[in-house]
Design a protein around this motif. Structure first.
Motif, PDB file in Angstrom:
ATOM      1  N   ASP A 186      11.270  10.227  -8.510  1.00 12.20           N
ATOM      2  CA  ASP A 186      10.909  10.404  -7.107  1.00 12.20           C
ATOM      3  C   ASP A 186       9.529   9.808  -6.846  1.00 12.20           C
ATOM      4  OD1 ASP A 186       9.213  13.489  -6.521  1.00 12.20           O
ATOM      5  OD2 ASP A 186       9.406  12.445  -8.439  1.00 12.20           O
ATOM      6  N   SER A 187       9.115   9.844  -5.613  1.00  6.75           N
ATOM      7  CA  SER A 187       7.886   9.149  -5.235  1.00  6.75           C
ATOM      8  C   SER A 187       6.642   9.737  -5.892  1.00  6.75           C
ATOM      9  CB  SER A 187       7.707   9.166  -3.714  1.00  6.75           C
ATOM     10  OG  SER A 187       7.620  10.495  -3.239  1.00  6.75           O
ATOM     11  N   SER A 194      10.667   6.095  -3.866  1.00  2.38           N
ATOM     12  CA  SER A 194      11.257   6.470  -5.138  1.00  2.38           C
ATOM     13  C   SER A 194      11.589   5.166  -5.882  1.00  2.38           C
ATOM     14  CB  SER A 194      12.506   7.323  -4.941  1.00  2.38           C
ATOM     15  OG  SER A 194      13.456   6.641  -4.147  1.00  2.38           O
ATOM     16  N   MET A 195      11.656   5.257  -7.197  1.00  2.00           N
ATOM     17  CA  MET A 195      11.802   4.055  -8.020  1.00  2.00           C
ATOM     18  C   MET A 195      12.875   4.258  -9.069  1.00  2.00           C
ATOM     19  SD  MET A 195       9.456   1.967  -6.868  1.00  2.00           S
ATOM     20  CE  MET A 195       9.449   0.731  -8.180  1.00  2.00           C
ATOM     21  N   GLY A 196      13.376   3.154  -9.563  1.00  4.49           N
ATOM     22  CA  GLY A 196      14.371   3.256 -10.615  1.00  4.49           C
ATOM     23  C   GLY A 196      14.333   2.062 -11.537  1.00  4.49           C
ATOM     24  N   TRP A 197      14.818   2.276 -12.741  1.00  2.87           N
ATOM     25  CA  TRP A 197      15.098   1.202 -13.684  1.00  2.87           C
ATOM     26  C   TRP A 197      16.613   1.101 -13.807  1.00  2.87           C
ATOM     27  CZ3 TRP A 197      11.663  -2.217 -15.404  1.00  2.87           C
ATOM     28  CH2 TRP A 197      10.311  -1.868 -15.409  1.00  2.87           C
ATOM     29  N   LYS A 228      13.074   2.310  -3.474  1.00  8.57           N
ATOM     30  CA  LYS A 228      13.885   2.877  -2.396  1.00  8.57           C
ATOM     31  C   LYS A 228      12.964   3.506  -1.364  1.00  8.57           C
ATOM     32  CE  LYS A 228      17.669   6.204  -1.732  1.00  8.57           C
ATOM     33  NZ  LYS A 228      16.985   7.283  -1.018  1.00  8.57           N
ATOM     34  N   ARG A 229      13.180   3.177  -0.095  1.00  8.41           N
ATOM     35  CA  ARG A 229      12.319   3.690   0.972  1.00  8.41           C
ATOM     36  C   ARG A 229      12.647   5.141   1.264  1.00  8.41           C
ATOM     37  NH1 ARG A 229      13.055  -1.501   3.719  1.00  8.41           N
ATOM     38  NH2 ARG A 229      14.850  -0.541   4.736  1.00  8.41           N
ATOM     39  N   ASP A 230      12.370   5.979   0.305  1.00  7.93           N
ATOM     40  CA  ASP A 230      12.634   7.404   0.435  1.00  7.93           C
ATOM     41  C   ASP A 230      11.864   8.088  -0.673  1.00  7.93           C
ATOM     42  OD1 ASP A 230      15.619   9.221   1.341  1.00  7.93           O
ATOM     43  OD2 ASP A 230      13.714  10.011   0.620  1.00  7.93           O
ATOM     44  N   THR A 231      11.437   9.301  -0.408  1.00 10.61           N
ATOM     45  CA  THR A 231      10.674   9.997  -1.436  1.00 10.61           C
ATOM     46  C   THR A 231      11.551  10.475  -2.586  1.00 10.61           C
ATOM     47  OG1 THR A 231      10.872  12.040  -0.185  1.00 10.61           O
ATOM     48  CG2 THR A 231       8.874  10.743   0.159  1.00 10.61           C
ATOM     49  N   ARG A 241       0.804  -1.214   0.000  1.00 11.15           N
ATOM     50  CA  ARG A 241       0.000   0.000   0.000  1.00 11.15           C
ATOM     51  C   ARG A 241       0.834   1.260   0.000  1.00 11.15           C
ATOM     52  NH1 ARG A 241      -4.153  -1.645   4.926  1.00 11.15           N
ATOM     53  NH2 ARG A 241      -4.799  -3.667   4.079  1.00 11.15           N
ATOM     54  N   THR A 242       2.146   1.114   0.036  1.00 13.94           N
ATOM     55  CA  THR A 242       2.998   2.288   0.234  1.00 13.94           C
ATOM     56  C   THR A 242       3.818   2.633  -0.998  1.00 13.94           C
ATOM     57  OG1 THR A 242       4.711   0.875   1.185  1.00 13.94           O
ATOM     58  CG2 THR A 242       3.142   1.929   2.709  1.00 13.94           C
TER      59      THR A 242
END
Length: 124
Positions: free
Chosen positions: A52-53, A33-36, A99-102, A27-28
């Motif tokens: 970024d998120s 933040s995400m990456g390829w 990544k657990r960061d915005t 749910r989060t």
């Protein structure tokens, strides 16, 4: 805990296009933040593009600028990578990471969760 599942890879001729998807559980998703990233045989893993998120800020590696586009749909818990004008040197296994960061990082070792990868092969 986040599980990531990539899809959309395949074999394409040079100049063609592919769209990768990365479906995330949990749910989060909107707080990550995400990456390829990608890894070609014999090469180290390299970042391709990060976001970024919120999806507002992105950063592309130079070799894909103008050809690839990252996007995310936080309502669907899905990350995308539209790849156009593909070149043989884009051939690699492509991974999505969370990544657990915005805000994003360019460094893979700062990402907490990884998908299993999807193969992209571009023929000349």
């Amino acid at each position: 805990q986040v599980q990531l599942v990539e899809s959309g890879g395949g074999l394409v001729q040079a100049g063609g296009s592919l769209r990768l998807s990365c479906a995330a559980s949990g749910r989060t998703f909107s707080s990550y933040s995400m990456g390829w990233f990608r890894q070609a045989p014999g090469n180290e893993r390299e970042f391709v593009v990060v976001v970024d998120s919120s999806g507002t800020y992105t950063f592309y590696t130079d070799s894909v600028k103008g050809r690839f586009a990252i996007s995310r749909d936080n309502a669907k818990n899905t990350l995308y990578l539209q790849m156009n004008s593909l070149k043989p040197e884009d051939t690699a296994v492509y991974y999505c990471a969370a990544k657990r960061d915005t805000f994003y990082s360019l460094y893979g070792n700062e990402y907490n969760y990884w998908g299993q990868g999807t193969q992209v092969t571009v023929s000349a």
